[in-house]
Scaffold this motif. Sequence first.
Motif, mmCIF file in Angstrom:
data_model
loop_
_atom_site.group_PDB
_atom_site.id
_atom_site.type_symbol
_atom_site.label_atom_id
_atom_site.label_comp_id
_atom_site.label_asym_id
_atom_site.label_seq_id
_atom_site.Cartn_x
_atom_site.Cartn_y
_atom_site.Cartn_z
ATOM 1 N N GLY A 1 0.822 -1.206 0.000
ATOM 2 C CA GLY A 1 0.000 0.000 0.000
ATOM 3 C C GLY A 1 0.845 1.239 0.000
ATOM 4 O O GLY A 1 2.018 1.195 -0.345
ATOM 5 N N SER B 1 -3.841 -5.204 4.198
ATOM 6 C CA SER B 1 -3.562 -4.029 3.357
ATOM 7 C C SER B 1 -4.487 -3.925 2.163
ATOM 8 O O SER B 1 -4.419 -2.952 1.413
ATOM 9 C CB SER B 1 -2.114 -4.074 2.863
ATOM 10 O OG SER B 1 -1.226 -3.947 3.940
ATOM 11 N N ASN B 2 -5.336 -4.924 1.992
ATOM 12 C CA ASN B 2 -6.225 -4.931 0.832
ATOM 13 C C ASN B 2 -7.091 -3.674 0.799
ATOM 14 O O ASN B 2 -7.874 -3.425 1.708
ATOM 15 C CB ASN B 2 -7.099 -6.179 0.860
ATOM 16 C CG ASN B 2 -7.900 -6.327 -0.409
ATOM 17 O OD1 ASN B 2 -7.838 -5.471 -1.299
ATOM 18 N ND2 ASN B 2 -8.653 -7.398 -0.508
ATOM 19 N N GLN B 3 -6.926 -2.935 -0.270
ATOM 20 C CA GLN B 3 -7.626 -1.647 -0.373
ATOM 21 C C GLN B 3 -9.131 -1.814 -0.491
ATOM 22 O O GLN B 3 -9.898 -0.916 -0.114
ATOM 23 C CB GLN B 3 -7.101 -0.869 -1.586
ATOM 24 C CG GLN B 3 -5.602 -0.653 -1.590
ATOM 25 C CD GLN B 3 -5.124 0.304 -0.531
ATOM 26 O OE1 GLN B 3 -5.932 0.812 0.236
ATOM 27 N NE2 GLN B 3 -3.837 0.543 -0.448
ATOM 28 N N GLN B 4 -9.571 -2.951 -1.012
ATOM 29 C CA GLN B 4 -11.005 -3.185 -1.189
ATOM 30 C C GLN B 4 -11.724 -3.191 0.157
ATOM 31 O O GLN B 4 -12.921 -2.986 0.238
ATOM 32 C CB GLN B 4 -11.262 -4.539 -1.870
ATOM 33 C CG GLN B 4 -10.319 -4.865 -3.015
ATOM 34 C CD GLN B 4 -10.306 -3.805 -4.089
ATOM 35 O OE1 GLN B 4 -9.452 -2.919 -4.072
ATOM 36 N NE2 GLN B 4 -11.252 -3.864 -5.004
ATOM 37 N N ARG B 5 -10.957 -3.455 1.207
ATOM 38 C CA ARG B 5 -11.560 -3.624 2.519
ATOM 39 C C ARG B 5 -10.949 -2.612 3.480
ATOM 40 O O ARG B 5 -9.878 -2.854 4.028
ATOM 41 C CB ARG B 5 -11.298 -5.044 3.005
ATOM 42 C CG ARG B 5 -12.210 -5.488 4.099
ATOM 43 C CD ARG B 5 -12.397 -7.006 4.069
ATOM 44 N NE ARG B 5 -11.209 -7.683 3.524
ATOM 45 C CZ ARG B 5 -11.157 -8.957 3.227
ATOM 46 N NH1 ARG B 5 -12.207 -9.708 3.403
ATOM 47 N NH2 ARG B 5 -10.061 -9.492 2.740
ATOM 48 N N PRO B 6 -11.596 -1.495 3.655
ATOM 49 C CA PRO B 6 -11.028 -0.408 4.441
ATOM 50 C C PRO B 6 -10.698 -0.813 5.869
ATOM 51 O O PRO B 6 -9.618 -0.548 6.357
ATOM 52 C CB PRO B 6 -12.114 0.668 4.400
ATOM 53 C CG PRO B 6 -13.367 -0.063 4.056
ATOM 54 C CD PRO B 6 -12.972 -1.229 3.235
ATOM 55 N N GLU B 7 -11.644 -1.472 6.528
ATOM 56 C CA GLU B 7 -11.422 -1.902 7.895
ATOM 57 C C GLU B 7 -11.475 -3.420 7.911
ATOM 58 O O GLU B 7 -12.487 -4.014 7.553
ATOM 59 C CB GLU B 7 -12.503 -1.325 8.809
ATOM 60 C CG GLU B 7 -12.581 0.180 8.791
ATOM 61 C CD GLU B 7 -12.091 0.793 10.088
ATOM 62 O OE1 GLU B 7 -12.705 0.531 11.119
ATOM 63 O OE2 GLU B 7 -11.079 1.543 10.055
ATOM 64 N N CYS B 8 -10.385 -4.020 8.337
ATOM 65 C CA CYS B 8 -10.264 -5.465 8.254
ATOM 66 C C CYS B 8 -10.113 -6.054 9.652
ATOM 67 O O CYS B 8 -9.242 -5.650 10.429
ATOM 68 C CB CYS B 8 -9.057 -5.817 7.393
ATOM 69 S SG CYS B 8 -9.049 -7.506 6.815
ATOM 70 N N CYS C 1 -10.373 -4.173 14.458
ATOM 71 C CA CYS C 1 -9.770 -3.976 13.147
ATOM 72 C C CYS C 1 -8.282 -3.752 13.311
ATOM 73 O O CYS C 1 -7.818 -3.218 14.325
ATOM 74 C CB CYS C 1 -10.415 -2.783 12.446
ATOM 75 S SG CYS C 1 -12.143 -3.102 12.046
ATOM 76 N N ILE D 1 -4.647 -2.342 11.542
ATOM 77 C CA ILE D 1 -4.071 -1.452 10.542
ATOM 78 C C ILE D 1 -2.584 -1.727 10.433
ATOM 79 O O ILE D 1 -1.869 -1.766 11.444
ATOM 80 C CB ILE D 1 -4.255 0.030 10.951
ATOM 81 C CG1 ILE D 1 -5.670 0.277 11.438
ATOM 82 C CG2 ILE D 1 -3.867 0.956 9.808
ATOM 83 C CD1 ILE D 1 -6.725 0.184 10.382
#
Lengths: 106, 106
Positions: free
Chosen positions: A95, B26-33, B72, B74
């Motif tokens: 990222g 880090s997957n951008q498709q999923r803002p909060e993981c 979540c 980060i």
Amino acid sequence: MQDDDIATIMRALGHPVRLNILRILSNQQRPECCCADVTESLTLAQSTVSQHIKVLLDAGLIERKPRGTRNCYIVQHERLAALGSAYSGMVAALGPATPKMEAEPA
Amino acid sequence: MQDDDIATIMRALGHPVRLNILRILSNQQRPECCCADVTESLTLAQSTVSQHIKVLLDAGLIERKPRGTRNCYIVQHERLAALGSAYSGMVAALGPATPKMEAEPA
DNA sequence: CATGTATATCGCAAGATGACGATAAAATCA
DNA sequence: TGATTTTATCGTCATCTTGCGATATACATG
């Protein structure tokens, strides 16, 4: 470079003693550095040092060169650099490297 | 950064599953993981994933953010970059980075 | 308050790791 | 050949890791 390779090298580097061994082997004052030299610089048994050396060997971070009764070890700077590249690539792919450094469009 | 810190982070990164977890987080498709999302993407038990997450947490590579019943995570890109810098510095200090690339004086 | 959901933690088992001393193997030298 | 040196390997022990299921905790919701 595959994840498994990266993980293997990372694990090999994941011990303070082994980081130290790499430094000792890289010492310019000592062109050819053998197991005894490393052991001398550490407060560990020779067998223990030999084991750590084996881990570094298996990870491809050093190379063995027989010198008579001794075995000298050479740091594989290429391999270290390769990990650096692989790591940089991975971090970049993860990222935004340093989002706080980028200009924030108003 | 101290050797111990470098070694700790390296060890945390020294497992393929944990490298994967960083990617998933880090997957951008999923803002909060959250943990469940990660578990869903892997073929491991939730408790196992939670343990791997703890290793990454302890190494400072991710940060926890409570979101209701979920937690979540980060990715701490700064920390990843810090390791990169420390590693580069170490490799540079070890000796000639790429001697084969340098002009060989005749 | 009771229920449901998400997650961390506990306990356990199998295997890896890190340390050591002792020993075997290989090369040199007397 | 025999002795010495250097190092890798073996066996052992304690500890850590990795995986799991089960459980307790914490939060939201009926």
